[in-house]
Design a protein around this motif. Structure first.
Motif, PDB file in Angstrom:
ATOM      1  N   GLN A 148       7.506 -31.875 -22.602  1.00 38.10           N
ATOM      2  CA  GLN A 148       7.686 -31.461 -23.997  1.00 38.10           C
ATOM      3  C   GLN A 148       7.378 -29.977 -24.210  1.00 38.10           C
ATOM      4  OE1 GLN A 148       5.541 -34.148 -26.557  1.00 38.10           O
ATOM      5  NE2 GLN A 148       6.079 -35.939 -25.312  1.00 38.10           N
ATOM      6  N   TYR A 149       6.462 -29.465 -23.384  1.00 36.36           N
ATOM      7  CA  TYR A 149       6.097 -28.049 -23.541  1.00 36.36           C
ATOM      8  C   TYR A 149       6.840 -27.148 -22.565  1.00 36.36           C
ATOM      9  CZ  TYR A 149       2.194 -29.587 -26.468  1.00 36.36           C
ATOM     10  OH  TYR A 149       1.421 -30.126 -27.474  1.00 36.36           O
ATOM     11  N   SER A 159      11.000 -18.655 -14.260  1.00 32.08           N
ATOM     12  CA  SER A 159      11.467 -17.811 -15.368  1.00 32.08           C
ATOM     13  C   SER A 159      10.308 -16.967 -15.895  1.00 32.08           C
ATOM     14  CB  SER A 159      12.034 -18.680 -16.493  1.00 32.08           C
ATOM     15  OG  SER A 159      13.097 -19.473 -16.013  1.00 32.08           O
ATOM     16  N   TYR A 160      10.624 -15.722 -16.218  1.00 38.00           N
ATOM     17  CA  TYR A 160       9.613 -14.799 -16.738  1.00 38.00           C
ATOM     18  C   TYR A 160       9.795 -14.603 -18.238  1.00 38.00           C
ATOM     19  CZ  TYR A 160       7.999 -13.531 -12.068  1.00 38.00           C
ATOM     20  OH  TYR A 160       7.463 -13.559 -10.818  1.00 38.00           O
ATOM     21  N   LEU A 161       8.701 -14.286 -18.901  1.00 40.81           N
ATOM     22  CA  LEU A 161       8.698 -13.970 -20.324  1.00 40.81           C
ATOM     23  C   LEU A 161       8.147 -12.565 -20.511  1.00 40.81           C
ATOM     24  CD1 LEU A 161       7.170 -17.271 -21.753  1.00 40.81           C
ATOM     25  CD2 LEU A 161       9.550 -16.554 -21.952  1.00 40.81           C
ATOM     26  N   SER A 162       8.738 -11.887 -21.468  1.00 46.16           N
ATOM     27  CA  SER A 162       8.222 -10.545 -21.773  1.00 46.16           C
ATOM     28  C   SER A 162       6.901 -10.673 -22.516  1.00 46.16           C
ATOM     29  CB  SER A 162       9.226  -9.766 -22.621  1.00 46.16           C
ATOM     30  OG  SER A 162       9.373 -10.394 -23.879  1.00 46.16           O
ATOM     31  N   ASN A 163       6.141  -9.607 -22.472  1.00 42.01           N
ATOM     32  CA  ASN A 163       4.871  -9.605 -23.198  1.00 42.01           C
ATOM     33  C   ASN A 163       5.103  -9.762 -24.691  1.00 42.01           C
ATOM     34  OD1 ASN A 163       3.484  -9.292 -20.819  1.00 42.01           O
ATOM     35  ND2 ASN A 163       3.380  -7.054 -20.958  1.00 42.01           N
ATOM     36  N   ASN A 164       6.216  -9.247 -25.171  1.00 44.73           N
ATOM     37  CA  ASN A 164       6.554  -9.362 -26.593  1.00 44.73           C
ATOM     38  C   ASN A 164       6.789 -10.832 -26.968  1.00 44.73           C
ATOM     39  OD1 ASN A 164       7.273  -8.238 -29.226  1.00 44.73           O
ATOM     40  ND2 ASN A 164       9.387  -8.858 -28.709  1.00 44.73           N
ATOM     41  N   SER A 165       7.458 -11.575 -26.069  1.00 42.62           N
ATOM     42  CA  SER A 165       7.706 -12.994 -26.334  1.00 42.62           C
ATOM     43  C   SER A 165       6.406 -13.783 -26.364  1.00 42.62           C
ATOM     44  CB  SER A 165       8.638 -13.575 -25.274  1.00 42.62           C
ATOM     45  OG  SER A 165       9.945 -13.051 -25.414  1.00 42.62           O
ATOM     46  N   THR A 200       7.713 -20.479 -40.532  1.00 39.28           N
ATOM     47  CA  THR A 200       7.394 -20.656 -39.103  1.00 39.28           C
ATOM     48  C   THR A 200       8.665 -20.946 -38.325  1.00 39.28           C
ATOM     49  OG1 THR A 200       5.231 -21.557 -39.680  1.00 39.28           O
ATOM     50  CG2 THR A 200       6.028 -21.994 -37.450  1.00 39.28           C
ATOM     51  N   LEU A 201       9.515 -21.793 -38.886  1.00 44.11           N
ATOM     52  CA  LEU A 201      10.776 -22.132 -38.233  1.00 44.11           C
ATOM     53  C   LEU A 201      11.657 -20.896 -38.094  1.00 44.11           C
ATOM     54  CD1 LEU A 201      12.110 -24.669 -37.077  1.00 44.11           C
ATOM     55  CD2 LEU A 201      13.229 -25.011 -39.279  1.00 44.11           C
ATOM     56  N   LYS A 202      11.602 -20.030 -39.099  1.00 42.48           N
ATOM     57  CA  LYS A 202      12.391 -18.790 -39.061  1.00 42.48           C
ATOM     58  C   LYS A 202      11.884 -17.875 -37.949  1.00 42.48           C
ATOM     59  CE  LYS A 202      14.053 -15.077 -42.072  1.00 42.48           C
ATOM     60  NZ  LYS A 202      14.010 -14.483 -43.424  1.00 42.48           N
ATOM     61  N   GLN A 203      10.544 -17.820 -37.811  1.00 43.86           N
ATOM     62  CA  GLN A 203       9.959 -17.017 -36.741  1.00 43.86           C
ATOM     63  C   GLN A 203      10.424 -17.513 -35.372  1.00 43.86           C
ATOM     64  OE1 GLN A 203       5.688 -17.193 -38.585  1.00 43.86           O
ATOM     65  NE2 GLN A 203       5.643 -15.617 -37.007  1.00 43.86           N
ATOM     66  N   ILE A 204      10.450 -18.827 -35.224  1.00 44.83           N
ATOM     67  CA  ILE A 204      10.881 -19.399 -33.945  1.00 44.83           C
ATOM     68  C   ILE A 204      12.331 -19.021 -33.665  1.00 44.83           C
ATOM     69  CG2 ILE A 204      11.337 -21.562 -32.712  1.00 44.83           C
ATOM     70  CD1 ILE A 204       8.977 -22.808 -34.241  1.00 44.83           C
ATOM     71  N   LEU A 256      11.876 -19.454 -25.695  1.00 43.00           N
ATOM     72  CA  LEU A 256      10.433 -19.676 -25.592  1.00 43.00           C
ATOM     73  C   LEU A 256      10.197 -21.128 -25.156  1.00 43.00           C
ATOM     74  CD1 LEU A 256       9.360 -17.929 -28.914  1.00 43.00           C
ATOM     75  CD2 LEU A 256       9.611 -16.915 -26.645  1.00 43.00           C
ATOM     76  N   PRO A 257       9.720 -21.350 -23.955  1.00 39.99           N
ATOM     77  CA  PRO A 257       9.647 -22.709 -23.400  1.00 39.99           C
ATOM     78  C   PRO A 257       8.767 -23.675 -24.181  1.00 39.99           C
ATOM     79  CG  PRO A 257       8.469 -21.153 -22.007  1.00 39.99           C
ATOM     80  CD  PRO A 257       9.239 -20.335 -22.990  1.00 39.99           C
TER      81      PRO A 257
END
Length: 676
Positions: free
Chosen positions: A499-500, A562-568, A612-616, A625-626
């Motif tokens: 799930q995560y 997979s990598y994520l940016s620090n911003n993500s 919050t949904l808009k932010q996502i 975003l995993p």
């Protein structure tokens, strides 16, 4: 159960056997052979008696035919002559011949072979007994036999005769009512057998004469004697008697000789058997000692010796026994090597050593690692029968890592396994070695994919706490099992990795025990908080963490390629904070009493989750975003979620979404209950 020494047991049964044989032999002589010899002797008695009777008869026939001779004057001479003839024909020196009559002055005529003038003393009681014996009518009759004779009687006169001859006593047994005579004898046997009396050569009696025991035959003379009045006939009784010791001398001698030989042979056999048994028991004792020592090694060390101690044997049976032990020893060594590969070594050792401290269920602190092969269904469908080879290769790598870090695979469950790290097993911080193992296993995935030419990954759940550890199952099928919330939590964490979109999840308990040592594994690793949830059935929440690797510019969750940016990562943290604030607003809504205040609180909570949904959605436009899908599923309704899963691109372009209200239980405790 009490056990006896084999030597003692063998001697005991030898003695029992001898006693049985001795008694059987004695009884055989006393009952069977003695009876045979008695019958033979009886026949000899009757032959002598017939010879004497013939001379007696001829004498009286001659006398009766001589009118010039006075009959009664010669009776005494004839009787004396008959006694002389009788004692001359008897067998032993102490054998006697007796004639009893009712003639006054001639009541007893007797003699002994060694003493013709030997006088037999006979009182009235003994005379009555002899008369009764001479009649051969039984002294007593059972009621059934008496009734049978009565029923066979031809007329009432015979029945009345029998009723007068016998009377019934208090025990319902018929006994003679008087001393029978020759006439009673003849009539009784006529009624009984329908014919005249005939002597039975097998019948003899034992009577005491002059304080000595004799075996005798007693018969009435076939020829009667006229009394002086010449109106009555009296029948003398002839008695031929041997001393019991003479009569049974031969049989006693043979019996005693036989029993003496039997005793000698028995003692000889016992001595030989004692010597042989001592040697056998010594050899068996040596083998038993070796086996006992082997058992003690198994009990104290959980293993058998590699070599067998040789012993000398003289008997094929003990040699076979030792060879069987040596073969068993070899098989035990082989079995130990096999079992140690397919069984829990700790369980095997505990069972062999009978260690209750391990087998008895007990509480113990440990870290539990639950691991599952991700994509196993695809592997099975693709590789079919080869899937076992692949999975076994994977488990070899897992086992090498785990055992190198003081862990133990407790149980394989298909494509998953339960691994435990005990606090007392070589370390005081089982969580560190469990976390280290999880990281090493996940980092080995890439190399394994290349070596096995497959696509797969792992999902791992970690938790630390007190569990119950010990023997579980039935007596026919058991294992060393672990039971407790810690095990359940680790299993749930492994499952909700899906799930995560993570490969490793652990509780804050594990994090607190390992945060000072994490950098020693890799300075670029750090703990990353994924969520805060309540375990199923619990009120207190747990923070869930994974491991994040960062090279300075970008990061990745452990086990992911997979990598994520620090911003993500910052975006994820902001979204989590916004979601948590939204829960607080929902709690205000549920707690509001005033209708207006409740309405306002509801509007603010809805707007916060929309925000919050808009932010996502905005963050997803930049980079996927995993861990965020889990938050999406908590905010929107089920219909919206189905739409999201069906077409993500279309869903992200929507402006309005259906927002679901959190459950009352969720709001009450502040955190959603963890799901599997």
């Amino acid at each position: 159960m009490r056990r006896v020494n084999i030597k003692t047991s063998l001697i005991f049964w030898d003695i029992v056997t001898f006693i049985v044989v001795f008694i059987s032999t004695y009884l055989m002589f006393e009952v069977v052979i003695k009876n045979i010899i008695s019958n033979s002797s009886n026949s000899d008695f009757y032959e002598k008696l017939d010879s004497i009777e013939a001379e007696y008869f001829n004498s009286f026939s001659y006398l009766e035919n001589k009118e010039t001779l006075v009959y009664f004057d010669y009776i005494d001479d004839i009787l004396n002559y008959s006694v002389a003839s009788g004692i001359n024909k008897v067998k032993y020196d102490d054998s006697i011949f007796v004639i009893l009559t009712d003639i006054e002055g001639m009541e007893i005529k007797s003699g002994k072979k060694s003493d013709p003038n030997f006088l037999v003393k006979i009182d009235n009681a003994l005379r009555d007994k002899i008369k009764t014996y001479a009649s051969h009518i039984p002294l007593t009759l059972p009621q059934e036999e008496y009734n049978s004779i009565i029923n066979r009687s031809q007329n009432e006169e015979d029945k009345n005769y029998l009723k007068g001859l016998f009377t019934i006593n208090s025990k319902n047994v018929y006994e003679l009512s008087r001393i029978p005579n020759i006439n009673d004898r003849n009539r009784y046997f006529q009624i009984l057998e329908g014919r005249a009396y005939k002597a039975d050569n097998n019948i003899s009696f034992q009577i005491e004469f002059n304080n000595q025991e004799y075996v005798v035959i007693i018969e009435y003379a076939k020829h009667g004697i006229l009394t002086k009045s010449e109106k009555e006939v009296t029948y003398p009784i002839f008695i031929v008697a041997d001393l019991s010791s003479d009569f049974f001398y031969l049989i006693n001698k043979v019996r005693n000789t036989f029993l003496g030989i039997l005793l000698f042979v028995f003692l000889l056999v016992v001595i030989i058997k004692l010597i042989t048994t001592s040697k056998i028991t010594k050899e068996i004792g040596s083998i038993s000692k070796i086996i006992s020592q082997e058992g003690e090694n198994i009990r104290t060390q959980g293993l058998v010796r590699k070599k067998v101690k040789e012993i000398h044997t003289d008997f094929s049976e003990t040699s076979t026994l030792f060879d069987s032990y040596a073969n068993l020893h070899q098989r035990l060594n082989t079995l130990g090597e096999i079992v140690s590969g397919i069984s829990d070594k700790e369980l095997l050792t505990a069972v062999l050593m009978d260690s209750n401290s391990i087998l008895d269920p007990h509480e113990e602190e440990m870290t539990v690692l639950f691991l599952d092969i991700k994509g196993f269904t695809t592997l099975t469908e693709k590789y079919q029968e080869k899937v076992f080879t692949i999975v076994n290769s994977i488990w070899v790598e897992v086992e090498n890592v785990v055992e190198g870090n003081y862990g133990k695979i407790n149980k394989y469950i298909g494509d998953a396994c339960l691994i435990i790290f005990q606090e007392k097993r070589g370390t005081n911080n089982s969580s560190f070695y469990a976390l280290k193992s999880a990281i090493l296993i996940l980092e080995r995935v890439g190399q394994l994919q290349k070596e096995l030419e497959i696509e797969f990954n792992f999902r791992v759940g970690l938790d630390f706490g007190k569990i119950v550890y010990g023997k579980t199952g039935t007596e026919n099928n058991y294992e060393l099992g672990v039971i407790g919330d810690t095990v359940n939590t680790a299993a749930r964490l492994e499952a909700i990795n899906k799930q995560y979109k993570t490969n490793l999840l652990m509780t804050e308990t594990v994090v607190n025990k390992t945060k000072k040592q994490l950098k020693s594994l890799n300075p670029h690793l750090s703990f990353y908080k994924v969520d805060k949830v309540r375990p199923k059935g619990k009120k207190e929440p747990k923070e869930l963490y994974t491991i994040l690797g960062n090279n300075g510019k970008q990061s990745r969750f452990i086990g992911s390629s997979s990598y994520l940016s620090n911003n993500s990562l910052n975006n994820i943290q902001n979204i989590m904070d916004s979601f948590t604030n939204g829960i607080s607003l929902w709690k205000t809504y549920y707690e509001a009493k005033d209708k207006k205040a409740k309405s306002e609180a509801h509007r603010l909570a809805i707007n916060k989750w929309k925000s919050t949904l808009k932010q996502i959605k905005q963050a997803y436009l930049i980079e996927e975003l995993p861990t965020m899908e889990k938050y999406i599923s908590r905010i929107i309704t089920i219909n919206e979620l189905e739409e999201y899963k069906a077409n993500k691109d279309k869903w992200f372009k929507k402006d309005n979404h259906e927002i679901q209200e959190p459950s009352e239980d969720w709001i009450k405790y502040g955190y959603i209950e963890i799901e599997k």
